[in-house]
Design an enzyme around this catalytic site. Structure first.
Site, PDB file in Angstrom:
ATOM      1  N   THR A   1       0.851  -1.194   0.000  1.00  0.00           N
ATOM      2  CA  THR A   1       0.000   0.000   0.000  1.00  0.00           C
ATOM      3  C   THR A   1       0.882   1.238   0.000  1.00  0.00           C
ATOM      4  O   THR A   1       1.945   1.251   0.634  1.00  0.00           O
ATOM      5  CB  THR A   1      -0.946   0.006   1.227  1.00  0.00           C
ATOM      6  OG1 THR A   1      -1.739   1.195   1.209  1.00  0.00           O
ATOM      7  CG2 THR A   1      -0.173  -0.049   2.538  1.00  0.00           C
TER       8      THR A   1
ATOM      9  N   HIS B   1       2.593 -11.372  14.420  1.00  0.00           N
ATOM     10  CA  HIS B   1       3.662 -11.896  15.270  1.00  0.00           C
ATOM     11  C   HIS B   1       3.403 -13.344  15.693  1.00  0.00           C
ATOM     12  O   HIS B   1       4.303 -14.020  16.214  1.00  0.00           O
ATOM     13  CB  HIS B   1       3.800 -11.011  16.513  1.00  0.00           C
ATOM     14  CG  HIS B   1       5.207 -10.918  17.017  1.00  0.00           C
ATOM     15  ND1 HIS B   1       6.189 -11.828  16.677  1.00  0.00           N
ATOM     16  CD2 HIS B   1       5.810 -10.039  17.850  1.00  0.00           C
ATOM     17  CE1 HIS B   1       7.324 -11.505  17.260  1.00  0.00           C
ATOM     18  NE2 HIS B   1       7.117 -10.419  17.983  1.00  0.00           N
TER      19      HIS B   1
END
Length: 407
Positions: free
Chosen positions: A326, A378
């Site tokens: 993006t 994560h």
């Protein structure tokens, strides 16, 4: 001959849709392949076209109604003609005669976002110049009309002199509020963004990249590149997409996704490119971007951007994707933390190119720098892997020859 007009066939990932706008009303004549309605789903706005010439004799689903795949929307009389459609219309003859033709034409080429603005501000659509395809009135056309239109002065009361100060002070004290429902697409975007923040262990790591080598390469070859590749312009996004493809091969965890308790490793690079539209943010996908040339990437991004602007993206254009890029820099963003696009586990955020003083070999130089942000899940990707991935992208951009040599 009566012909049934049905809703488009939705893929399995889309349960239903909503009638955003009817461009034709009962009793109006239509031409074959003419746009008569738009159905908004969670992902895209799908167009409903007339299957043949005739008159729209019955509408079975009104604007705002929820419809399912291939549900009956309207009935078309292919044997009727435009002249016969007026007395056959459900409205009274007086109403049909009183309605001017230009107003009908303007409604027929107005998008849902533009229609909403016109209704909110009670504008005359016939006075708005449409710049979209086929004279279609876009949201930007309405906003431009509002900006350029002279503001009406407040009418003077009978006692003009004593009441003038109060009339002048009146508008400054207005506290106007408007409540409008979210569009179906905006509601879905909000739901997915909330899910991403609540259901992933999202973390963001940052780095900065010297854009001087790419800018110099682009300056040197952009004219020749455009001539060689049939008008395709050489931009920055192509370099970043190719750099991400190479980095994803080195760090497959960033290209993977989580499915329940399983990790799905993808042996291909389908890169999603975030595009901002009037209806919200959409992410069309470049299939097998690792096998595409730089020119192919740039051409595909341009085509997808045009389709997104014209609401022509299909479900297939936005299905899948293993990683997303993006670019908030086109809007002036200097630094941000992009939100993941589940089930993907990584997204790269590009930002504005800003000249900054940098220390180079003991000397201070002014260099065009860009902050890069990698948001990652994560749960799957360790911090070490995320940092190494971002450094790999940085190294490839700062020495673009490595992209071609796969170094």
């Amino acid at each position: 001959m009566a012909i049934e007009i049905k809703a488009p066939s939705f893929p399995e990932s889309v349960a239903d849709g909503e009638i955003a706008v009817w461009h034709k009303q009962e009793g109006e004549s239509v031409a074959r392949d003419e746009l008569i309605a738009e159905v908004e789903t969670d992902k895209v706005v799908m167009e409903v076209l007339a299957p043949d010439d005739g008159v729209l004799v019955k509408i079975h689903a009104a604007e705002g109604d929820t419809v399912e795949s291939e549900q009956l929307l309207a009935t078309l009389d292919a044997a009727a003609t435009a002249t016969a459609s007026a007395p056959a219309a459900g409205d009274s003859a007086g109403k049909a005669a009183a309605e001017p033709a230009p107003a009908v034409d303007s409604e027929a080429v107005m998008g849902p976002a533009a229609r909403q603005l016109v209704e909110e501000h009670k504008l005359d659509a016939t006075k708005i110049e449409g710049t979209g395809k086929g004279g279609r009135i876009t949201k930007e056309d309405v906003l431009k009309h509002l900006k350029e239109a002279p503001k009406p002065s407040a009418p003077k009361p009978a006692a003009a002199k004593p009441a003038a100060p109060a009339a002048a002070e009146g508008p400054s004290g207005e506290r106007v509020e408007k409540r409008v429902p979210m569009t179906r697409m905006r509601a879905r975007i909000a739901e997915r963004l909330l899910d991403a923040s609540q259901q992933t262990a999202m973390l963001t790591t940052f780095n900065e990249v010297n854009m001087a080598p790419v800018m110099e390469l682009r300056r040197k070859y952009k004219d020749q590149f455009e001539k060689t590749h049939n008008g395709t312009r050489l931009g920055f996004m192509g370099f970043f997409v190719k750099a991400c493809c190479e980095a994803l091969k080195r760090f497959p965890e960033v290209n993977a996704s989580i499915d329940g308790s399983d990790v799905v490793y993808h042996g291909y690079q389908d890169i999603g490119v975030a595009v901002s539209t009037t209806n919200g943010l959409v992410v069309p996908v470049l299939r097998d971007a690792d096998f595409m040339s730089l020119a192919d990437v740039e051409a595909a991004i341009r085509d997808l951007g045009l389709k997104a602007r014209d609401n022509k993206l299909s479900i297939e254009d936005m299905t899948g994707g293993t990683f997303t890029v993006t670019n908030g820099g086109v809007f002036g963003s200097l630094m941000s933390t992009p939100i993941l696009n589940p089930p993907q586990t990584g997204i790269l955020g590009m930002h504005k190119i800003q000249e900054r003083p940098m220390a180079v070999n003991g000397e201070v130089k002014i260099l065009p720098m860009m902050y890069l942000a990698l948001s990652y899940d994560h749960r799957l990707i360790d911090g070490k892997t995320a940092v190494q991935f971002l450094v790999a992208v940085k190294d490839l951009i700062e020495d673009p020859a490595r992209i071609l040599l796969q170094l």
